[in-house]
Design an enzyme around this catalytic site. Structure first.
Site, PDB file in Angstrom:
ATOM      1  N   PRO A  24     -28.010  49.509  64.264  1.00  0.00           N
ATOM      2  CA  PRO A  24     -27.611  48.079  64.976  1.00  0.00           C
ATOM      3  C   PRO A  24     -26.678  47.035  64.910  1.00  0.00           C
ATOM      4  CG  PRO A  24     -29.616  47.894  65.500  1.00  0.00           C
ATOM      5  CD  PRO A  24     -29.722  49.034  64.698  1.00  0.00           C
ATOM      6  N   CYS A  26     -24.054  44.175  64.878  1.00  0.00           N
ATOM      7  CA  CYS A  26     -23.349  43.202  65.396  1.00  0.00           C
ATOM      8  C   CYS A  26     -21.608  42.693  64.730  1.00  0.00           C
ATOM      9  CB  CYS A  26     -23.401  41.722  65.536  1.00  0.00           C
ATOM     10  SG  CYS A  26     -24.667  41.386  66.880  1.00  0.00           S
ATOM     11  N   ALA A  60     -26.128  44.934  69.216  1.00  0.00           N
ATOM     12  CA  ALA A  60     -26.924  44.527  70.483  1.00  0.00           C
ATOM     13  C   ALA A  60     -25.960  44.188  71.261  1.00  0.00           C
ATOM     14  CB  ALA A  60     -27.556  43.391  69.101  1.00  0.00           C
ATOM     15  N   GLN A 102     -28.405  49.436  71.116  1.00  0.00           N
ATOM     16  CA  GLN A 102     -29.232  48.220  71.158  1.00  0.00           C
ATOM     17  C   GLN A 102     -28.719  48.128  72.446  1.00  0.00           C
ATOM     18  OE1 GLN A 102     -29.738  45.757  68.527  1.00  0.00           O
ATOM     19  NE2 GLN A 102     -31.214  46.251  68.085  1.00  0.00           N
ATOM     20  N   HIS A 181     -34.289  45.459  72.318  1.00  0.00           N
ATOM     21  CA  HIS A 181     -33.822  44.352  71.223  1.00  0.00           C
ATOM     22  C   HIS A 181     -35.356  43.475  71.582  1.00  0.00           C
ATOM     23  CE1 HIS A 181     -32.779  42.443  67.496  1.00  0.00           C
ATOM     24  NE2 HIS A 181     -31.859  42.611  67.868  1.00  0.00           N
ATOM     25  N   HIS A 184     -36.057  39.539  66.134  1.00  0.00           N
ATOM     26  CA  HIS A 184     -35.141  38.931  65.644  1.00  0.00           C
ATOM     27  C   HIS A 184     -34.655  37.502  66.032  1.00  0.00           C
ATOM     28  CE1 HIS A 184     -33.101  42.951  63.257  1.00  0.00           C
ATOM     29  NE2 HIS A 184     -34.243  42.235  62.736  1.00  0.00           N
ATOM     30  N   TYR A 186     -34.373  37.359  69.257  1.00  0.00           N
ATOM     31  CA  TYR A 186     -34.139  36.911  70.637  1.00  0.00           C
ATOM     32  C   TYR A 186     -34.995  36.872  71.521  1.00  0.00           C
ATOM     33  CZ  TYR A 186     -30.198  37.731  67.639  1.00  0.00           C
ATOM     34  OH  TYR A 186     -29.321  37.835  66.564  1.00  0.00           O
ATOM     35  N   ARG A 234     -36.760  47.378  69.086  1.00  0.00           N
ATOM     36  CA  ARG A 234     -37.027  47.631  67.206  1.00  0.00           C
ATOM     37  C   ARG A 234     -37.890  46.141  67.846  1.00  0.00           C
ATOM     38  NH1 ARG A 234     -32.492  46.465  63.240  1.00  0.00           N
ATOM     39  NH2 ARG A 234     -33.106  47.808  62.977  1.00  0.00           N
ATOM     40  N   ARG A 327     -26.267  47.887  55.941  1.00  0.00           N
ATOM     41  CA  ARG A 327     -25.297  47.559  55.118  1.00  0.00           C
ATOM     42  C   ARG A 327     -25.046  48.995  54.310  1.00  0.00           C
ATOM     43  NH1 ARG A 327     -29.135  42.056  53.456  1.00  0.00           N
ATOM     44  NH2 ARG A 327     -30.522  43.689  53.399  1.00  0.00           N
TER      45      ARG A 327
END
Ligand SMILES: Cc1cc2nc3c(=O)[nH]c(=O)nc-3n(C[C@H](O)[C@H](O)[C@H](O)COP(=O)(O)O)c2cc1C
Length: 361
Positions: A24, A26, A60, A102, A181, A184, A186, A234, A327
């Site tokens: 995923p 953003c 997300a 996600q 999710h 990270h 969240y 995740r 990436r």
């Protein structure tokens, strides 16, 4: 030895043509700020599906307006968003890829400025610029952000029902995979980690209590899906901070999430506290291996997996069942097909779009 990376994988009711998934990402590209994915999302996700990945996971996508990381995030809480996602999902399917979404709630990291186009502003977007007061397990801010409001019992019920409703919409839109999710830093990670959860009710304290919201969300999503899609989670395997969430906690809670219906675990790290992270090639692979070994669940490895031989080795050695790439796929959306060529793979696990067939060497 035939490639293991380009071998089909079945998770729940879904068969994937190979083991390269798009992670995923953003895009902060909903300029209307209404959560509706745009032409950008169609082209971005569509090109990744054309590039040969077996699964393309959306960014997300918030289950409620207040769950968005930024006002420019995608969402899935109304009919207009559902219809826009259905259009994108149909395009991914025509490319032979499975479509994943996600599902996310940013908690105390909601209502933040997108990384560009904001005249260099950082932190929490104020109400007079279209921001909102974030919610969290406890009234403890992420460093540099506004203090969130601690969720009460009704607020927690709303989170669970928002995830359930978004899961029902995801199924109607045609998604094959719903990734919860919980990484990270969240909302669900904020509940899991002692660094961000100071509650003294049944959602705080012992590991079982801190994991209760995640397990309830996985259970609600699984129930809404009713066998029509695969449920992924995740995790961040560690907070990289003493006193924080650990890989052993991750393996334990992965087992509970599996019992609640999740069939695959996408193992990332960090994001809940500023930390020194030893970033390097494949630096999170060991976490996917650890969770797979300890909890006995299928896992995905992610994080600087940029080469064909590296990805092949991760899967062939049994450290993970799949790799997720981000990436490298932005640098070249055809990364999976390029890797197939490097590994000498041809056939249905590495199919070019007919329009691009002449580019295949
Ligand atoms: C542009 C961008 C956006 C991202 N957005 C998300 C996201 O929405 N959800 C998420 O779980 N991770 C997100 N990530 C993290 C990636 O999914 C991935 O875990 C990370 O980039 C490491 O993989 P890589 O080394 O292949 O890029 C994002 C990464 C990038 C580069």
């Amino acid at each position: 030895m035939p490639s293991q990376l380009f071998t089909p994988l079945t998770l729940g009711p879904v068969e994937f043509r190979n083991r390269v998934f798009i992670a995923p990402m953003c895009q902060y590209s909903v300029h209307e700020r209404d959560g509706v994915p745009t032409d950008w999302h169609l082209v971005h996700l569509g090109s990744l599906a054309s590039g040969g990945a077996s699964l393309v996971i959306t960014e997300a996508t918030a289950v409620s307006p207040e769950g968005r990381i930024s006002p420019q995030d995608t969402g899935l809480w109304n009919d207009e968003q559902e219809a826009a996602w259905a259009h994108i999902v149909a395009f991914l399917h025509e490319r032979g890829a499975k479509a994943g979404i996600q599902l996310a709630h940013a908690g105390r990291k909601a209502s933040t400025y997108a990384p560009w186009g904001q005249e260099g502003r950082h932190g929490t977007v104020p109400a007079d610029e279209g921001g909102w007061r974030p919610v969290a397990p406890s009234a403890a801010p992420y460093p540099g952000y506004d203090t969130p409001e601690a969720l009460d019992a009704a607020g927690i019920e709303k989170v669970v029902s928002d995830f359930r409703a978004a899961a029902e919409r995801s199924i109607r839109a045609g998604f094959d995979v719903l990734e919860v999710h919980a990484a990270h830093g969240y909302l669900l990670h904020q509940f899991l980690s002692p660094l961000s959860n100071a509650r003294d009710d049944e959602y705080g304290g012992a590991l079982e209590n801190r994991a209760r919201l995640l397990v309830r969300v996985v259970d609600a999503v699984t129930d809404a899906v009713a066998g029509r899609a695969a449920v992924f989670v995740r995790f961040s395997a560690t907070d990289w901070t003493p006193g924080g969430w650990t890989e052993s906690d991750t393996a334990t809670v992965a087992g509970w999430a599996r019992d609640a219906g999740a069939v695959f675990f996408d193992v990332s790290s960090g994001g809940n506290a500023p930390a020194q992270i030893p970033v390097g090639a494949g630096y999170q692979v060991r976490f996917a291996h650890y969770v797979k070994s300890l909890a006995g669940v299928p896992t995905g490895a992610v994080g600087i997996i940029n080469a064909a031989e590296q990805a092949e080795q991760i899967v062939a050695s049994g450290q993970a069942d799949a790799v997720l790439i981000a990436r490298e796929a932005l640098r070249d959306p055809h990364t999976p097909l390029r890797w197939a060529r490097t590994l000498g793979v041809d056939g249905p696990a590495a199919a070019w779009q007919p329009q691009y067939e002449r580019a295949k060497l």
